[in-house]
Structures are given as C-alpha cells and as structure tokens.
Design a protein around this motif. Structure first.
Motif, PDB file in Angstrom:
ATOM      1  N   UNK A 146      17.493  23.134 -10.087  1.00 54.16           N
ATOM      2  CA  UNK A 146      16.886  23.497 -11.642  1.00 54.16           C
ATOM      3  C   UNK A 146      16.138  24.946 -11.453  1.00 54.16           C
ATOM      4  N   UNK A 147      15.582  25.316 -10.283  1.00 57.33           N
ATOM      5  CA  UNK A 147      15.144  26.540 -10.223  1.00 57.33           C
ATOM      6  C   UNK A 147      15.561  27.589  -9.070  1.00 57.33           C
ATOM      7  N   UNK A 148      15.228  28.760  -9.043  1.00 59.14           N
ATOM      8  CA  UNK A 148      15.496  29.512  -7.767  1.00 59.14           C
ATOM      9  C   UNK A 148      16.543  30.759  -8.146  1.00 59.14           C
ATOM     10  N   UNK A 149      16.657  31.467  -6.876  1.00 62.26           N
ATOM     11  CA  UNK A 149      17.748  32.582  -6.934  1.00 62.26           C
ATOM     12  C   UNK A 149      19.228  32.251  -6.232  1.00 62.26           C
ATOM     13  N   UNK A 150      19.895  33.135  -6.432  1.00 59.95           N
ATOM     14  CA  UNK A 150      21.439  32.945  -5.730  1.00 59.95           C
ATOM     15  C   UNK A 150      21.198  32.479  -4.346  1.00 59.95           C
ATOM     16  N   UNK A 151      20.483  33.359  -3.859  1.00 61.26           N
ATOM     17  CA  UNK A 151      20.187  33.267  -2.204  1.00 61.26           C
ATOM     18  C   UNK A 151      19.668  31.572  -1.581  1.00 61.26           C
ATOM     19  N   UNK A 152      18.973  30.771  -2.495  1.00 57.58           N
ATOM     20  CA  UNK A 152      18.862  29.585  -2.130  1.00 57.58           C
ATOM     21  C   UNK A 152      19.251  28.539  -2.994  1.00 57.58           C
ATOM     22  N   UNK A 153      20.273  28.898  -3.504  1.00 65.53           N
ATOM     23  CA  UNK A 153      21.037  28.006  -4.535  1.00 65.53           C
ATOM     24  C   UNK A 153      22.031  27.117  -3.944  1.00 65.53           C
ATOM     25  N   UNK A 154      22.192  26.012  -4.551  1.00 66.14           N
ATOM     26  CA  UNK A 154      23.187  25.050  -4.084  1.00 66.14           C
ATOM     27  C   UNK A 154      24.640  25.294  -4.160  1.00 66.14           C
ATOM     28  N   UNK A 155      24.998  26.173  -5.080  1.00 64.77           N
ATOM     29  CA  UNK A 155      26.263  26.738  -5.356  1.00 64.77           C
ATOM     30  C   UNK A 155      26.411  27.656  -4.094  1.00 64.77           C
ATOM     31  N   UNK A 156      25.584  28.562  -3.598  1.00 63.85           N
ATOM     32  CA  UNK A 156      25.796  29.305  -2.446  1.00 63.85           C
ATOM     33  C   UNK A 156      25.966  28.645  -1.275  1.00 63.85           C
ATOM     34  N   UNK A 157      25.421  27.451  -1.052  1.00 62.81           N
ATOM     35  CA  UNK A 157      25.521  26.622  -0.029  1.00 62.81           C
ATOM     36  C   UNK A 157      26.826  26.051   0.032  1.00 62.81           C
ATOM     37  N   UNK A 158      27.121  25.548  -0.892  1.00 59.90           N
ATOM     38  CA  UNK A 158      28.524  25.072  -1.182  1.00 59.90           C
ATOM     39  C   UNK A 158      29.642  26.113  -0.710  1.00 59.90           C
ATOM     40  N   UNK A 159      29.509  27.198  -1.267  1.00 57.46           N
ATOM     41  CA  UNK A 159      30.545  28.323  -1.018  1.00 57.46           C
ATOM     42  C   UNK A 159      30.741  28.668   0.335  1.00 57.46           C
ATOM     43  N   UNK A 160      29.630  28.940   0.940  1.00 55.35           N
ATOM     44  CA  UNK A 160      29.377  29.540   2.274  1.00 55.35           C
ATOM     45  C   UNK A 160      29.566  28.516   3.331  1.00 55.35           C
ATOM     46  N   UNK A 161      29.621  27.314   3.233  1.00 58.55           N
ATOM     47  CA  UNK A 161      29.845  26.144   4.016  1.00 58.55           C
ATOM     48  C   UNK A 161      31.095  25.244   3.661  1.00 58.55           C
TER      49      UNK A 161
END
Length: 307
Positions: A146-161
C-alpha cells in the motif's frame, strides 16, 4: 522508386562547369576536369567540399530521401517519418527519439513467440527499441504493502522475476537492462516539457517496467487537443487518436506520491489511485541495439520481427 533513384545516382556522374543541380531544395555545384575521380563538389546546403564523388551522391540521396532511421543495429527501412495522422514521428522533446502515434499505427512486432503480440512505443537515441505488450497479462496490485515507490513495489518484483523467467531464452537474450524514468508527475499539469523533466529526475534501471505518463501522452497524434495531462483529460476526443487506449484500466510507472500511482482509464484519461488497487499489467521493455528489425510492414497481419 527510392532504390531506382539510388542506382541512377550511383551509376552516373553529373558534371557541371559553374552550374548547378537543384533537387529537393539541395543545390550541388561541381567544377571539374576529366577524369571523374577529380570532381570537386561543393554542397551549398551543408558547406562540405570533397573530391569523393560517391560521398556526394550518397549525401544527396540521403538528403532527398530522409525517411529511413536507425533502429536496433540496422535500418528500419521504408518507414516514413510523418507529421500528421498515424505513424512514426520525430519527438520534439528528447533528441534522437521517435514515437509511434495515432489511432492504429503499423508498429506491431512479434516477440516471445507471440505474433503481433507486442507494439513499438519508441525508437531511442541509443539504438534500443522500446516495446509494450499489446494486451494485458493479468490484473495485479501495484504494491501489496500500500505504500512505496516503483523500485520496491510488488509489481516490479513480479515483472522482473516471475514474468521475465517465463519468457523464452531467446527473448531474454534480446532484452537489455535500461533506465526507466520514474520521477513524480504533478497532477493535472499542463506543461509536457516540465513533466518529462520531472519524470527524468528519477531513474530506475532494470529489464521490465511500465510506460510513463508522458510516453502515453506522446502516443497521441492529436497534439493540439491532447498534448498535456490536462488537455488529455479535458477532451473526450483524445481516446480516438491514441493507440494505447484500451477497454480496461492499466498501470503506468509514474508516481503520484508514496501512496498513489497513475493508471490509464478505459476512457483514455490519466488518473492516480491507491497502490493496492488491481489494474491490468502491460509489461514494457527495451530491445538491445544489437538486435535488428526484419520482415513485415508493422501491420497486425504482417508484423515486424527481431533477429
């Protein structure tokens, strides 16, 4: 026609004594004595003087037919640079960058064994090609915390893993890790130049991301009514001239603040919403400059391919 003209230029030497050839607004003068390899040309447009006749021919040809541009490690040929309607435009805001704009330009490309499954957003000054998945993979929260920026987002983790690991090995080898502009965007702003500068103030380097708000706006061919965030959201016609508009809501990479990120609505407008909302995922990535575009004309039935 272009190849025919090029052959004519290469196979014949036009020699004038204190004369000129006016062709597409370019005047080429030559003063010479035989043999022809002693020709000196003086291009009044560029100011260049040379005894290289072939160089003169090539320069004249490229000036008369400037529609091919560098893309990847080769030439994206037979693509006209347009100033209206659907097609490939020279970007006014970032040097050396070209954007596809309009309702349905021919920017389809086959990638990851998906025929016409991706589309070209832009061709960039470093030779990379930025592409986006044509259809959503699924709906996901931007950040489950619910908080944070792109660099530590769950969607970032999903896409790059998860998403990246499910691509074919051949496709993975074509992707280059690249800077994505992830700076904060001011709500409802009416200044595209400042918005781009704000986006570029913060960079994230990685392989898979999303499109930025300014890139979404620059895909619209109706610049007089849709050029800025404010204009885009004020004119209902803007959805008709932007190929990125879909029938569903999807995330961008642009941050509103630590609790909100921008998404594209199904009416083509740009809004900010909470990170725990689930919107469509449209992955964006950069194809390496060592990869060439081949085949096809970019239409959905005959897309480009990467080699």
């Amino acid at each position: 026609m272009k190849e025919k003209m090029k052959k004519i230029f290469k196979n014949r030497i036009f020699i004038f004594v204190l004369g000129g050839l006016l062709f597409s607004g370019v005047t080429v003068y030559a003063v010479t004595y035989f043999p022809s390899n002693q020709v000196t040309y003086d291009n009044k447009e560029s100011g260049l003087k040379s005894t290289d006749v072939q160089g003169a021919i090539d320069e004249l040809y490229n000036t008369c037919f400037p529609s091919t541009i560098i893309g990847g490690n080769g030439l994206l040929e037979n693509v006209e640079i347009v100033t209206s309607g659907d097609g490939l435009y020279k970007d006014e805001y970032e040097d050396g960058r070209y954007f596809y704009r309009g309702a349905n330009p021919n920017n389809y490309v086959s990638f990851n064994a998906e025929k016409a499954g991706w589309r070209i957003i832009s061709i960039n000054s470093d030779g990379t090609i930025k592409i986006i998945k044509n259809n959503s993979t699924e709906n996901k929260e931007f950040n489950s915390s619910g908080t944070g920026s792109w660099s530590n987002s769950s969607i970032n983790t999903y896409l790059n893993n998860t998403f990246y690991s499910n691509l074919t090995l051949e496709s993975q080898n074509k992707i280059v890790s690249h800077d994505f502009s992830v700076g904060v965007v001011s709500e409802n702003n009416n200044d595209i130049v400042n918005q781009i500068q704000s986006e570029n103030m913060t960079k994230w380097n990685g392989k898979i991301g999303f499109i930025s708000v300014s890139e979404y706006l620059r895909a619209n061919s109706n610049y007089s009514q849709c050029r800025t965030y404010q204009l885009n959201n004020s004119n209902s016609v803007c959805k008709n001239t932007n190929w990125l508009v879909t029938s569903y809501k999807w995330w961008t990479i642009s941050e509103f603040n630590n609790y909100l990120t921008y998404y594209i609505n199904d009416d083509g407008n740009v809004y900010g919403n909470e990170l725990i909302n689930s919107y469509a995922v449209r992955p964006v990535l950069y194809i390496s400059s060592s990869v060439q575009i081949t085949g096809g004309d970019g239409s959905q039935s005959n897309p480009y391919t990467f080699e």
